[in-house]
Design a protein around this motif. Structure first.
Motif, PDB file in Angstrom:
ATOM      1  N   MET A  69     -85.396 -19.236 -52.601  1.00  7.41           N
ATOM      2  CA  MET A  69     -85.465 -19.791 -53.948  1.00  7.41           C
ATOM      3  C   MET A  69     -84.929 -18.762 -54.939  1.00  7.41           C
ATOM      4  SD  MET A  69     -88.731 -21.232 -56.142  1.00  7.41           S
ATOM      5  CE  MET A  69     -88.633 -22.906 -55.483  1.00  7.41           C
ATOM      6  N   PHE A  70     -84.122 -19.232 -55.901  1.00  3.29           N
ATOM      7  CA  PHE A  70     -83.610 -18.344 -56.936  1.00  3.29           C
ATOM      8  C   PHE A  70     -83.379 -19.149 -58.209  1.00  3.29           C
ATOM      9  CE2 PHE A  70     -79.874 -20.196 -55.086  1.00  3.29           C
ATOM     10  CZ  PHE A  70     -78.926 -20.266 -56.092  1.00  3.29           C
ATOM     11  N   ALA A  71     -83.184 -18.440 -59.314  1.00  2.00           N
ATOM     12  CA  ALA A  71     -82.949 -19.078 -60.605  1.00  2.00           C
ATOM     13  C   ALA A  71     -81.564 -18.714 -61.116  1.00  2.00           C
ATOM     14  CB  ALA A  71     -84.004 -18.651 -61.611  1.00  2.00           C
ATOM     15  N   THR A  72     -80.923 -19.654 -61.773  1.00  2.00           N
ATOM     16  CA  THR A  72     -79.649 -19.382 -62.443  1.00  2.00           C
ATOM     17  C   THR A  72     -79.377 -20.469 -63.479  1.00  2.00           C
ATOM     18  OG1 THR A  72     -77.290 -18.941 -62.149  1.00  2.00           O
ATOM     19  CG2 THR A  72     -78.257 -20.621 -60.733  1.00  2.00           C
ATOM     20  N   ASN A  73     -78.635 -20.103 -64.520  1.00  2.00           N
ATOM     21  CA  ASN A  73     -78.160 -21.098 -65.480  1.00  2.00           C
ATOM     22  C   ASN A  73     -76.653 -21.302 -65.351  1.00  2.00           C
ATOM     23  OD1 ASN A  73     -76.985 -18.861 -66.650  1.00  2.00           O
ATOM     24  ND2 ASN A  73     -78.266 -18.856 -68.488  1.00  2.00           N
ATOM     25  N   PHE A  74     -76.076 -20.735 -64.276  1.00  2.00           N
ATOM     26  CA  PHE A  74     -74.635 -20.840 -64.021  1.00  2.00           C
ATOM     27  C   PHE A  74     -73.804 -20.376 -65.222  1.00  2.00           C
ATOM     28  CE2 PHE A  74     -76.442 -23.593 -60.790  1.00  2.00           C
ATOM     29  CZ  PHE A  74     -75.773 -23.157 -59.668  1.00  2.00           C
ATOM     30  N   ASN A  75     -74.384 -19.405 -65.968  1.00  2.00           N
ATOM     31  CA  ASN A  75     -73.681 -18.729 -67.066  1.00  2.00           C
ATOM     32  C   ASN A  75     -73.419 -19.622 -68.274  1.00  2.00           C
ATOM     33  OD1 ASN A  75     -72.837 -16.031 -67.637  1.00  2.00           O
ATOM     34  ND2 ASN A  75     -70.735 -16.747 -67.783  1.00  2.00           N
ATOM     35  N   ASP A  76     -74.193 -20.706 -68.443  1.00  2.00           N
ATOM     36  CA  ASP A  76     -73.970 -21.565 -69.600  1.00  2.00           C
ATOM     37  C   ASP A  76     -74.793 -21.147 -70.818  1.00  2.00           C
ATOM     38  OD1 ASP A  76     -76.564 -22.402 -69.084  1.00  2.00           O
ATOM     39  OD2 ASP A  76     -76.026 -24.452 -68.550  1.00  2.00           O
ATOM     40  N   GLY A  77     -75.581 -20.072 -70.674  1.00  2.00           N
ATOM     41  CA  GLY A  77     -76.371 -19.582 -71.791  1.00  2.00           C
ATOM     42  C   GLY A  77     -77.686 -20.296 -71.986  1.00  2.00           C
ATOM     43  N   GLY A  78     -77.945 -21.335 -71.193  1.00  2.00           N
ATOM     44  CA  GLY A  78     -79.184 -22.085 -71.327  1.00  2.00           C
ATOM     45  C   GLY A  78     -80.323 -21.498 -70.502  1.00  2.00           C
ATOM     46  N   VAL A  79     -81.399 -22.250 -70.438  1.00  2.00           N
ATOM     47  CA  VAL A  79     -82.564 -21.825 -69.661  1.00  2.00           C
ATOM     48  C   VAL A  79     -82.246 -21.962 -68.180  1.00  2.00           C
ATOM     49  CG1 VAL A  79     -84.980 -22.309 -69.158  1.00  2.00           C
ATOM     50  CG2 VAL A  79     -84.136 -22.505 -71.501  1.00  2.00           C
ATOM     51  N   PRO A  80     -82.527 -20.938 -67.371  1.00  2.00           N
ATOM     52  CA  PRO A  80     -82.249 -21.035 -65.937  1.00  2.00           C
ATOM     53  C   PRO A  80     -83.108 -22.102 -65.261  1.00  2.00           C
ATOM     54  CG  PRO A  80     -82.544 -18.751 -66.606  1.00  2.00           C
ATOM     55  CD  PRO A  80     -82.983 -19.592 -67.758  1.00  2.00           C
ATOM     56  N   SER A  81     -82.574 -22.691 -64.223  1.00  2.00           N
ATOM     57  CA  SER A  81     -83.307 -23.620 -63.370  1.00  2.00           C
ATOM     58  C   SER A  81     -83.489 -22.983 -61.998  1.00  2.00           C
ATOM     59  CB  SER A  81     -82.545 -24.944 -63.234  1.00  2.00           C
ATOM     60  OG  SER A  81     -82.425 -25.589 -64.490  1.00  2.00           O
ATOM     61  N   SER A  82     -84.434 -23.519 -61.241  1.00  2.00           N
ATOM     62  CA  SER A  82     -84.710 -22.987 -59.907  1.00  2.00           C
ATOM     63  C   SER A  82     -84.010 -23.814 -58.840  1.00  2.00           C
ATOM     64  CB  SER A  82     -86.222 -22.981 -59.632  1.00  2.00           C
ATOM     65  OG  SER A  82     -86.885 -22.109 -60.528  1.00  2.00           O
ATOM     66  N   TYR A  83     -83.528 -23.133 -57.807  1.00  2.00           N
ATOM     67  CA  TYR A  83     -82.801 -23.785 -56.720  1.00  2.00           C
ATOM     68  C   TYR A  83     -83.344 -23.288 -55.387  1.00  2.00           C
ATOM     69  CZ  TYR A  83     -79.550 -24.943 -60.447  1.00  2.00           C
ATOM     70  OH  TYR A  83     -79.000 -25.417 -61.610  1.00  2.00           O
ATOM     71  N   VAL A  84     -83.305 -24.146 -54.393  1.00  2.00           N
ATOM     72  CA  VAL A  84     -83.769 -23.807 -53.045  1.00  2.00           C
ATOM     73  C   VAL A  84     -82.624 -23.999 -52.066  1.00  2.00           C
ATOM     74  CG1 VAL A  84     -85.368 -24.375 -51.173  1.00  2.00           C
ATOM     75  CG2 VAL A  84     -86.164 -24.416 -53.535  1.00  2.00           C
ATOM     76  N   ILE A  85     -82.441 -23.025 -51.186  1.00  2.00           N
ATOM     77  CA  ILE A  85     -81.424 -23.090 -50.141  1.00  2.00           C
ATOM     78  C   ILE A  85     -82.113 -23.025 -48.793  1.00  2.00           C
ATOM     79  CG2 ILE A  85     -79.472 -21.875 -49.097  1.00  2.00           C
ATOM     80  CD1 ILE A  85     -78.781 -20.811 -51.857  1.00  2.00           C
ATOM     81  N   GLY A  86     -81.712 -23.890 -47.876  1.00  2.00           N
ATOM     82  CA  GLY A  86     -82.208 -23.839 -46.502  1.00  2.00           C
ATOM     83  C   GLY A  86     -81.297 -23.000 -45.645  1.00  2.00           C
ATOM     84  N   LEU A  87     -81.870 -22.103 -44.844  1.00  2.00           N
ATOM     85  CA  LEU A  87     -81.095 -21.249 -43.973  1.00  2.00           C
ATOM     86  C   LEU A  87     -81.183 -21.735 -42.524  1.00  2.00           C
ATOM     87  CD1 LEU A  87     -82.007 -17.666 -45.269  1.00  2.00           C
ATOM     88  CD2 LEU A  87     -79.998 -19.043 -45.824  1.00  2.00           C
ATOM     89  N   PRO A  88     -80.074 -21.811 -41.794  1.00  2.00           N
ATOM     90  CA  PRO A  88     -80.121 -22.215 -40.384  1.00  2.00           C
ATOM     91  C   PRO A  88     -80.755 -21.128 -39.519  1.00  2.00           C
ATOM     92  CG  PRO A  88     -77.907 -21.494 -40.967  1.00  2.00           C
ATOM     93  CD  PRO A  88     -78.696 -21.494 -42.238  1.00  2.00           C
ATOM     94  N   SER A  89     -81.458 -21.534 -38.482  1.00  2.00           N
ATOM     95  CA  SER A  89     -82.158 -20.571 -37.623  1.00  2.00           C
ATOM     96  C   SER A  89     -81.194 -19.655 -36.887  1.00  2.00           C
ATOM     97  CB  SER A  89     -83.050 -21.298 -36.627  1.00  2.00           C
ATOM     98  OG  SER A  89     -82.276 -22.171 -35.806  1.00  2.00           O
ATOM     99  N   TRP A  90     -79.965 -20.151 -36.605  1.00  2.00           N
ATOM    100  CA  TRP A  90     -79.031 -19.329 -35.810  1.00  2.00           C
ATOM    101  C   TRP A  90     -78.560 -18.085 -36.556  1.00  2.00           C
ATOM    102  CZ3 TRP A  90     -74.723 -18.760 -38.645  1.00  2.00           C
ATOM    103  CH2 TRP A  90     -74.288 -19.791 -39.459  1.00  2.00           C
ATOM    104  N   ILE A  91     -78.784 -18.041 -37.864  1.00  2.00           N
ATOM    105  CA  ILE A  91     -78.309 -16.885 -38.630  1.00  2.00           C
ATOM    106  C   ILE A  91     -79.024 -15.600 -38.188  1.00  2.00           C
ATOM    107  CG2 ILE A  91     -79.960 -16.912 -40.555  1.00  2.00           C
ATOM    108  CD1 ILE A  91     -77.568 -16.571 -42.449  1.00  2.00           C
ATOM    109  N   TYR A  92     -80.212 -15.743 -37.612  1.00  2.00           N
ATOM    110  CA  TYR A  92     -80.983 -14.566 -37.196  1.00  2.00           C
ATOM    111  C   TYR A  92     -80.711 -14.152 -35.751  1.00  2.00           C
ATOM    112  CZ  TYR A  92     -83.594 -15.537 -41.475  1.00  2.00           C
ATOM    113  OH  TYR A  92     -83.944 -15.753 -42.769  1.00  2.00           O
TER     114      TYR A  92
END
Length: 239
Positions: free
Chosen positions: A215-238
């Protein structure tokens, strides 16, 4: 930390630090504030294994960041400052303190038990170029990995902010293996530079205990309030 607030002077007062066993319902050790000059810690935590209490004093190079056994009978100096950092588990269950060390110029992993350390990533990727970072070591179910989120990059010794060159490790969420020369995976671009939202807009990515969610926050550089985003990671990455 045992603390109180002095309303007349409008200051926080620290009385000491203690460790507490929730199962046995008893205090294991105490450290009176007189033992560290009454300096108020920036923060305090416990290592992932539960073996060490780790307080960190900001702007105090004498105290810095220390690791104490649960009875406070001794300490090991982990760092002379109190930087952005987190505690993590190494691939063999070692307790690691992972810190953005601006003095050395690297994101560095310190073995809490031995004090030995190694570098993970440079914080000065080119002459005059730098960035800030946050660390999340909370994937205790996936020992040996740490999550790094980078922001506030600059070039030309701070004169160009953000950096005019988009370097591989800036404005990124990265999964980094906790060993010398370990693998580094790019998880996401935060896409935020000069308008990322200031102090409260720092991306500060965090990873789930099993390493499957970020989970991380970003406003994609638009100057507004950041929103939270969730990314799923595949098990094979480990693997």
């Amino acid at each position: 930390m045992a603390t109180s607030y002095n309303a007349s002077s409008q200051t926080n007062v620290i009385h000491g630090i203690f460790t507490f066993d929730r199962v046995q319902n008893k205090i294991l050790g105490t450290l009176d504030a007189s033992q560290f000059g009454g300096a108020f810690p920036d923060h305090i935590s416990i290592s992932a294994s539960g073996k060490y209490a780790i307080p960190s004093w900001a702007y105090n190079k004498t105290l810095g960041t220390r690791a104490y056994p649960l009875d406070f009978s001794s300490f090991r100096q982990l760092h002379t400052m109190s930087e952005h950092s987190d505690l993590a588990l190494g691939p063999n269950g070692e307790d690691y303190y992972v810190v953005t060390d601006y003095d050395s110029g690297y994101i560095r992993a310190v073995d809490v038990a031995t004090g030995n350390s190694f570098d993970l990533m440079t914080m000065y990727p080119a002459v005059g170029s730098s960035y800030a970072a946050h660390v999340s070591g909370k994937a205790f179910g996936r020992p040996g990995w740490v999550l790094i989120s980078t922001y506030a990059d600059s070039g030309n010794y701070g004169a160009s902010s953000p950096d005019t060159t988009l370097r591989p490790m800036i404005r990124k969420i990265m999964l980094v293996e906790l060993k010398p020369g370990g693998r580094q995976f790019s998880v996401a671009h935060t896409r935020a530079s000069s308008n990322y939202g200031g102090y409260y807009g720092e991306h500060q990515a965090t990873i789930s205990r099993d390493g499957t969610r970020v989970m991380f926050a970003t406003n994609f550089n638009d100057g507004g309030v950041p929103s939270s985003y969730v990314i799923g990671l595949p098990s094979w990455i480990y693997n």
